[in-house]
Design a protein around this motif. Structure first.
Motif, PDB file in Angstrom:
ATOM      1  N   VAL A  56       5.052  10.806 -16.424  1.00  0.00           N
ATOM      2  CA  VAL A  56       4.459   9.948 -15.398  1.00  0.00           C
ATOM      3  C   VAL A  56       5.076  10.327 -14.059  1.00  0.00           C
ATOM      4  CG1 VAL A  56       4.222   7.586 -14.554  1.00  0.00           C
ATOM      5  CG2 VAL A  56       4.100   8.042 -17.011  1.00  0.00           C
ATOM      6  N   VAL A  57       4.200  10.560 -13.075  1.00  0.00           N
ATOM      7  CA  VAL A  57       4.638  10.828 -11.714  1.00  0.00           C
ATOM      8  C   VAL A  57       3.986   9.770 -10.822  1.00  0.00           C
ATOM      9  CG1 VAL A  57       4.758  12.485  -9.814  1.00  0.00           C
ATOM     10  CG2 VAL A  57       4.761  13.304 -12.185  1.00  0.00           C
ATOM     11  N   ILE A  58       4.807   9.151  -9.971  1.00  0.00           N
ATOM     12  CA  ILE A  58       4.313   8.151  -9.026  1.00  0.00           C
ATOM     13  C   ILE A  58       4.696   8.611  -7.625  1.00  0.00           C
ATOM     14  CG2 ILE A  58       4.452   5.737  -8.285  1.00  0.00           C
ATOM     15  CD1 ILE A  58       5.195   5.050 -11.217  1.00  0.00           C
ATOM     16  N   TRP A  59       3.685   8.712  -6.755  1.00  0.00           N
ATOM     17  CA  TRP A  59       3.910   9.095  -5.362  1.00  0.00           C
ATOM     18  C   TRP A  59       3.912   7.840  -4.505  1.00  0.00           C
ATOM     19  CZ3 TRP A  59       1.286  12.173  -8.709  1.00  0.00           C
ATOM     20  CH2 TRP A  59       1.632  13.518  -8.754  1.00  0.00           C
ATOM     21  N   ILE A  60       4.941   7.714  -3.669  1.00  0.00           N
ATOM     22  CA  ILE A  60       5.029   6.569  -2.763  1.00  0.00           C
ATOM     23  C   ILE A  60       5.261   7.071  -1.339  1.00  0.00           C
ATOM     24  CG2 ILE A  60       5.785   4.898  -4.494  1.00  0.00           C
ATOM     25  CD1 ILE A  60       8.653   5.304  -3.621  1.00  0.00           C
ATOM     26  N   THR A  61       4.784   6.291  -0.380  1.00  0.00           N
ATOM     27  CA  THR A  61       4.960   6.616   1.031  1.00  0.00           C
ATOM     28  C   THR A  61       5.783   5.505   1.673  1.00  0.00           C
ATOM     29  OG1 THR A  61       2.860   7.802   1.136  1.00  0.00           O
ATOM     30  CG2 THR A  61       3.741   6.982   3.222  1.00  0.00           C
ATOM     31  N   PRO A  62       6.897   5.865   2.323  1.00  0.00           N
ATOM     32  CA  PRO A  62       7.698   4.837   2.989  1.00  0.00           C
ATOM     33  C   PRO A  62       6.952   4.237   4.175  1.00  0.00           C
ATOM     34  CG  PRO A  62       8.554   7.034   3.480  1.00  0.00           C
ATOM     35  CD  PRO A  62       7.457   7.206   2.477  1.00  0.00           C
ATOM     36  N   THR A  63       7.261   2.988   4.486  1.00  0.00           N
ATOM     37  CA  THR A  63       6.611   2.328   5.609  1.00  0.00           C
ATOM     38  C   THR A  63       7.017   2.977   6.930  1.00  0.00           C
ATOM     39  OG1 THR A  63       8.343   0.658   5.662  1.00  0.00           O
ATOM     40  CG2 THR A  63       6.323   0.116   4.460  1.00  0.00           C
TER      41      THR A  63
ATOM     42  N   ILE B 298       9.510  10.067  -9.410  1.00  0.00           N
ATOM     43  CA  ILE B 298       9.024   9.437  -8.181  1.00  0.00           C
ATOM     44  C   ILE B 298       9.082  10.472  -7.070  1.00  0.00           C
ATOM     45  CG2 ILE B 298       9.399   7.607  -6.483  1.00  0.00           C
ATOM     46  CD1 ILE B 298      10.665   6.015  -8.863  1.00  0.00           C
ATOM     47  N   GLU B 299       7.957  10.688  -6.446  1.00  0.00           N
ATOM     48  CA  GLU B 299       7.849  11.648  -5.345  1.00  0.00           C
ATOM     49  C   GLU B 299       7.548  10.885  -4.060  1.00  0.00           C
ATOM     50  OE1 GLU B 299       8.231  14.956  -5.488  1.00  0.00           O
ATOM     51  OE2 GLU B 299       8.420  15.136  -7.659  1.00  0.00           O
ATOM     52  N   TYR B 300       8.124  11.338  -2.962  1.00  0.00           N
ATOM     53  CA  TYR B 300       7.871  10.717  -1.667  1.00  0.00           C
ATOM     54  C   TYR B 300       6.815  11.537  -0.929  1.00  0.00           C
ATOM     55  CZ  TYR B 300      12.034   8.043  -2.666  1.00  0.00           C
ATOM     56  OH  TYR B 300      12.942   7.214  -3.267  1.00  0.00           O
ATOM     57  N   ARG B 301       5.799  10.862  -0.449  1.00  0.00           N
ATOM     58  CA  ARG B 301       4.732  11.513   0.309  1.00  0.00           C
ATOM     59  C   ARG B 301       4.822  10.996   1.745  1.00  0.00           C
ATOM     60  NH1 ARG B 301      -0.789  11.388  -2.559  1.00  0.00           N
ATOM     61  NH2 ARG B 301       0.169  13.103  -3.658  1.00  0.00           N
ATOM     62  N   LEU B 302       5.152  11.896   2.658  1.00  0.00           N
ATOM     63  CA  LEU B 302       5.344  11.505   4.051  1.00  0.00           C
ATOM     64  C   LEU B 302       4.101  11.719   4.913  1.00  0.00           C
ATOM     65  CD1 LEU B 302       8.952  12.893   4.607  1.00  0.00           C
ATOM     66  CD2 LEU B 302       8.249  10.597   3.919  1.00  0.00           C
ATOM     67  N   SER B 303       3.141  12.466   4.395  1.00  0.00           N
ATOM     68  CA  SER B 303       1.933  12.731   5.163  1.00  0.00           C
ATOM     69  C   SER B 303       0.716  12.471   4.293  1.00  0.00           C
ATOM     70  CB  SER B 303       1.931  14.187   5.643  1.00  0.00           C
ATOM     71  OG  SER B 303       0.771  14.461   6.382  1.00  0.00           O
ATOM     72  N   PRO B 304      -0.203  11.667   4.748  1.00  0.00           N
ATOM     73  CA  PRO B 304      -0.206  11.018   6.052  1.00  0.00           C
ATOM     74  C   PRO B 304       0.823   9.890   6.094  1.00  0.00           C
ATOM     75  CG  PRO B 304      -2.073  10.242   4.764  1.00  0.00           C
ATOM     76  CD  PRO B 304      -1.407  11.315   3.957  1.00  0.00           C
ATOM     77  N   ALA B 305       1.249   9.572   7.308  1.00  0.00           N
ATOM     78  CA  ALA B 305       2.233   8.509   7.492  1.00  0.00           C
ATOM     79  C   ALA B 305       1.615   7.166   7.119  1.00  0.00           C
ATOM     80  CB  ALA B 305       2.698   8.486   8.947  1.00  0.00           C
TER      81      ALA B 305
ATOM     82  N   GLY C  15       0.800  -1.219   0.000  1.00  0.00           N
ATOM     83  CA  GLY C  15       0.000   0.000   0.000  1.00  0.00           C
ATOM     84  C   GLY C  15       0.831   1.266   0.000  1.00  0.00           C
ATOM     85  N   ILE C  16       2.076   1.191  -0.482  1.00  0.00           N
ATOM     86  CA  ILE C  16       2.918   2.389  -0.465  1.00  0.00           C
ATOM     87  C   ILE C  16       2.752   3.255  -1.710  1.00  0.00           C
ATOM     88  CG2 ILE C  16       4.612   1.342   1.079  1.00  0.00           C
ATOM     89  CD1 ILE C  16       6.500   1.102  -1.301  1.00  0.00           C
ATOM     90  N   VAL C  17       2.126   2.726  -2.761  1.00  0.00           N
ATOM     91  CA  VAL C  17       1.851   3.541  -3.954  1.00  0.00           C
ATOM     92  C   VAL C  17       0.600   4.352  -3.642  1.00  0.00           C
ATOM     93  CG1 VAL C  17       1.268   3.551  -6.400  1.00  0.00           C
ATOM     94  CG2 VAL C  17       2.890   1.866  -5.516  1.00  0.00           C
ATOM     95  N   ARG C  18       0.749   5.665  -3.547  1.00  0.00           N
ATOM     96  CA  ARG C  18      -0.352   6.513  -3.124  1.00  0.00           C
ATOM     97  C   ARG C  18      -1.078   7.174  -4.290  1.00  0.00           C
ATOM     98  NH1 ARG C  18      -2.035   4.162   0.162  1.00  0.00           N
ATOM     99  NH2 ARG C  18      -3.450   5.829   0.636  1.00  0.00           N
ATOM    100  N   GLU C  19      -0.356   7.484  -5.349  1.00  0.00           N
ATOM    101  CA  GLU C  19      -0.993   8.179  -6.469  1.00  0.00           C
ATOM    102  C   GLU C  19      -0.146   8.010  -7.721  1.00  0.00           C
ATOM    103  OE1 GLU C  19      -2.382  12.750  -7.611  1.00  0.00           O
ATOM    104  OE2 GLU C  19      -1.832  12.287  -5.546  1.00  0.00           O
ATOM    105  N   ILE C  20      -0.819   8.028  -8.869  1.00  0.00           N
ATOM    106  CA  ILE C  20      -0.147   7.969 -10.165  1.00  0.00           C
ATOM    107  C   ILE C  20      -0.754   9.048 -11.040  1.00  0.00           C
ATOM    108  CG2 ILE C  20       0.265   6.594 -12.253  1.00  0.00           C
ATOM    109  CD1 ILE C  20      -0.036   4.084 -10.469  1.00  0.00           C
TER     110      ILE C  20
END
Length: 163
Positions: A43-50, A78-85, A27-32
Motif C-alpha cells: 500500500v502506498v499513500i501519497w499526501i500533500t502538506p498544507t 507514505i510518499e509526499y507530493r509537493l506539486s501541485p501545492a 484534502g491532503i490525501v492525494r492518491e492511494i
C-alpha cells in the motif's frame, strides 16, 4: 483490502494542529495505490502538506501508519507530493463546516481567485456570523491561520487562511 476501505480508515487520522479535521477533510490525501509485490500486499499513500515545512506532517504520517497497522497492514509506504501545492480549495465542505462549528472561520473563497488591488477579504465571525471583524494578526498559532476579532460580539477567533 480496497481503496475505499483505506479511505474509511484514514478518516480516523486527525490533524494534530486542528483536531476537529481529519486528513480527508483537509484534502491532503492525494492518491492511494494497493497492489502486490513479491507476493506481499503493498500500500502506498501519497499526501500533500498544507504548506512546505508543515511540522504536523510527521505526526500525520505516524497516524496513517498506526491506523493501517490497526487494520492489519503493517507495511504502508507514505510518499509526499509537493506539486501541485496544496490549496484550501481541496478542503471538503464538511471540513469547512467542522471548522466553523469549532470556532475557526473557514476559508471562504477559491484560492485561485485573487483579491483585487484594494479589495480586502471579508471574514465572518464563526460565533455570531457578523461580517464586522478586524484582523489582529496575520500570524496565528499555526502558519495556516490568522487571528481576528468580531466587532459585534467582541469574541476573538482564528481564520483558516486561503492558499
Amino acid at each position: 483490502m480496497t481503496k475505499e476501505e483505506i479511505l474509511n480508515w484514514l478518516a480516523d487520522v486527525t490533524d494534530p494542529e486542528v483536531p476537529v479535521l481529519n486528513i480527508l477533510d483537509l484534502g491532503i490525501v492525494r492518491e492511494i495505490s494497493v497492489g502486490m509485490e513479491s507476493g506481499v500486499q503493498k500500500v502506498v499513500i501519497w499526501i500533500t502538506p498544507t504548506y512546505s515545512g508543515c511540522p504536523a506532517m510527521d505526526t500525520i504520517a505516524t497516524g496513517i501508519r498506526m491506523v493501517m497497522a490497526s487494520h492489519g497492514v503493517p507495511g504502508v509506504t507514505i510518499e509526499y507530493r509537493l506539486s501541485p501545492a496544496w490549496t484550501t480549495d481541496w478542503m471538503t465542505e464538511a471540513g469547512k463546516t467542522k471548522l466553523k462549528n469549532y470556532g475557526i472561520a473557514p476559508p471562504n473563497r477559491k484560492a485561485f481567485q485573487p483579491l483585487g488591488l484594494f479589495e480586502e477579504e471579508q471574514i465572518s465571525c464563526p460565533h455570531c456570523g457578523s461580517a464586522e471583524t478586524e484582523v489582529i494578526s496575520q500570524f496565528g498559532p499555526t502558519s495556516c491561520k490568522a487571528l481576528y476579532r468580531c466587532l459585534i460580539c467582541r469574541e476573538p477567533f482564528e481564520h483558516f487562511k486561503c492558499h
